[in-house]
Design an enzyme around this catalytic site. Structure first.
Site, PDB file in Angstrom:
ATOM      1  N   SER A 113       0.855  -1.186   0.000  1.00 34.25           N
ATOM      2  CA  SER A 113       0.000   0.000   0.000  1.00 34.25           C
ATOM      3  C   SER A 113       0.889   1.233   0.000  1.00 34.25           C
ATOM      4  O   SER A 113       1.901   1.269   0.697  1.00 34.25           O
ATOM      5  CB  SER A 113      -0.907   0.012   1.231  1.00 34.25           C
ATOM      6  N   SER A 114       0.492   2.242  -0.748  1.00 34.99           N
ATOM      7  CA  SER A 114       1.330   3.438  -0.843  1.00 34.99           C
ATOM      8  C   SER A 114       1.469   4.163   0.489  1.00 34.99           C
ATOM      9  O   SER A 114       2.403   4.948   0.673  1.00 34.99           O
ATOM     10  CB  SER A 114       0.763   4.400  -1.897  1.00 34.99           C
ATOM     11  N   CYS A 115       0.580   3.891   1.450  1.00 35.09           N
ATOM     12  CA  CYS A 115       0.662   4.584   2.742  1.00 35.09           C
ATOM     13  C   CYS A 115       1.820   4.070   3.590  1.00 35.09           C
ATOM     14  O   CYS A 115       2.069   4.608   4.671  1.00 35.09           O
ATOM     15  CB  CYS A 115      -0.647   4.468   3.511  1.00 35.09           C
ATOM     16  N   TYR A 142       0.405  -0.825  10.786  1.00 36.23           N
ATOM     17  CA  TYR A 142       0.014  -1.401   9.490  1.00 36.23           C
ATOM     18  C   TYR A 142       1.194  -1.367   8.519  1.00 36.23           C
ATOM     19  O   TYR A 142       1.485  -2.355   7.834  1.00 36.23           O
ATOM     20  CB  TYR A 142      -1.167  -0.623   8.924  1.00 36.23           C
ATOM     21  N   LYS A 146       3.118  -4.496   6.583  1.00 37.48           N
ATOM     22  CA  LYS A 146       3.163  -4.582   5.125  1.00 37.48           C
ATOM     23  C   LYS A 146       4.608  -4.594   4.614  1.00 37.48           C
ATOM     24  O   LYS A 146       4.939  -5.312   3.673  1.00 37.48           O
ATOM     25  CB  LYS A 146       2.375  -3.426   4.500  1.00 37.48           C
ATOM     26  N   HIS A 185     -12.041   4.509   4.678  1.00 38.27           N
ATOM     27  CA  HIS A 185     -11.132   5.413   3.991  1.00 38.27           C
ATOM     28  C   HIS A 185     -11.903   6.651   3.518  1.00 38.27           C
ATOM     29  O   HIS A 185     -13.126   6.684   3.519  1.00 38.27           O
ATOM     30  CB  HIS A 185     -10.489   4.710   2.791  1.00 38.27           C
TER      31      HIS A 185
END
Length: 316
Positions: A113-115, A142, A146, A185
């Site tokens: 995920s880009s976050c 999180y 990841k 989100h």
């Protein structure tokens, strides 16, 4: 970075997390392929349960795995359920990746995920920015889980020669999203809030934060198409970002969402609420070089997402 052709046709393809927004989009895309699609409900196999996962892989013998299962949520969920976000996502990654290795899976794709990129990394975010700076504090558990999954894929690839690859999608939206009033989100949260405001004739909707952060949004069915493209054509240790390469302020996005829903009241902002990362735009040049670009414009995607919200919540 290497390009290679991998044939999906005729393969047993397992989508881990098939009931989530990402997994269900992958399922929709895979039904157009000549594959034996495999899914398993959580009631039968909890992916956090190592013994259950190992037994299922040994029995089912999938040849291809899309690892889309994850515990996900917005800023509030990430910051509140910190223990669940790190435990669940670590367990899912370690169990599925190792089971895939032990059982001879031909190819696996892990979805990051880009976050999980550093909070203040240079924009647009290049794949080599990972682990070059501090993470966004609200979603650090999180992100760490990841990142561990990504590093597992790299380790199994380098040590065992496994054809395991990593992709990094941007902010996603569309059918199957989570519309929880606090844990969703931003896209789903605003669709729900504008819809409720329209129905109640509310004069104003207050959006969290200042409205100034910039975000990139990708329609989830575009993401699924990109994943299949990469599964068929890409094999290398490097990450591949999946996004549009374009971003928009939260304030402007709120106006797009309001228009799609048909809400015509006032939109204001609450700066006491967290903004999160100031900007998050992906560099998608690697993906473009591999022959894929997003095709769903934001306005069209939000319209489709609103239709999905009405359908999925029984309000249509």
């Amino acid at each position: 970075m290497a390009a290679t052709r991998f044939e999906l046709a005729g393969k047993r393809v397992f989508v881990a997390g098939h009931r989530g927004m990402v997994g269900s989009a992958l399922v929709r895309r895979l039904v157009r392929e000549n594959v034996a699609l495999m899914t398993v409900p959580r009631s039968e196999v909890d992916l956090r349960d190592q013994a259950a996962v190992f037994a299922w892989f040994a029995r089912a013998k999938p040849q291809v795995v899309f690892l889309a299962a994850a515990k996900v949520g917005g800023i509030v969920a990430n910051n509140t359920l910190r223990a669940e976000f790190i435990y669940d996502n670590l367990a899912i990654a370690t169990n599925v990746i190792h089971a895939a290795h032990v059982n001879g899976v031909e190819k696996l794709m892990f979805l990051g995920s880009s976050c999980i990129y550093p909070k203040l990394a240079a924009q647009p975010l290049r794949e080599d920015a990972m682990l070059t700076g501090a993470l966004e504090p609200t979603n650090e558990p999180y992100a760490i889980a990841k990142i561990a999954g990504i590093k597992m894929v790299e380790a199994y690839r380098s040590q065992y020669g496994a054809d395991f690859i990593n992709v990094m999608p941007t902010n996603l939206y569309g059918p199957g999203d989570n519309y929880h009033p606090e844990y969703s989100h931003v896209v789903a949260a605003l669709i729900r809030r504008f819809h409720e405001a329209k129905r109640s004739d509310a004069a104003e909707v207050v959006v969290w934060g200042t409205g100034t952060p910039r975000r990139e949004f990708l329609y989830v069915d575009d993401m699924a198409d990109a994943c299949l493209h990469l599964m068929k054509t890409f094999s290398a240790p490097e990450l591949v970002n999946i996004g549009t390469g374009e971003d928009i302020t939260i304030a402007d996005f709120a106006r797009v969402a309001a228009a799609a829903v048909g809400y015509r009241g006032r939109i204001s902002f609450d700066p006491s609420r967290p903004d999160g990362t100031p900007r998050k735009l992906l560099d998608v040049s690697r993906l473009a070089a591999l022959g894929w670009r997003a095709t769903t414009p934001l306005e069209e995607g939000i319209r489709l997402a609103y239709q999905a919200f009405l359908r999925e919540t029984g309000q249509g």
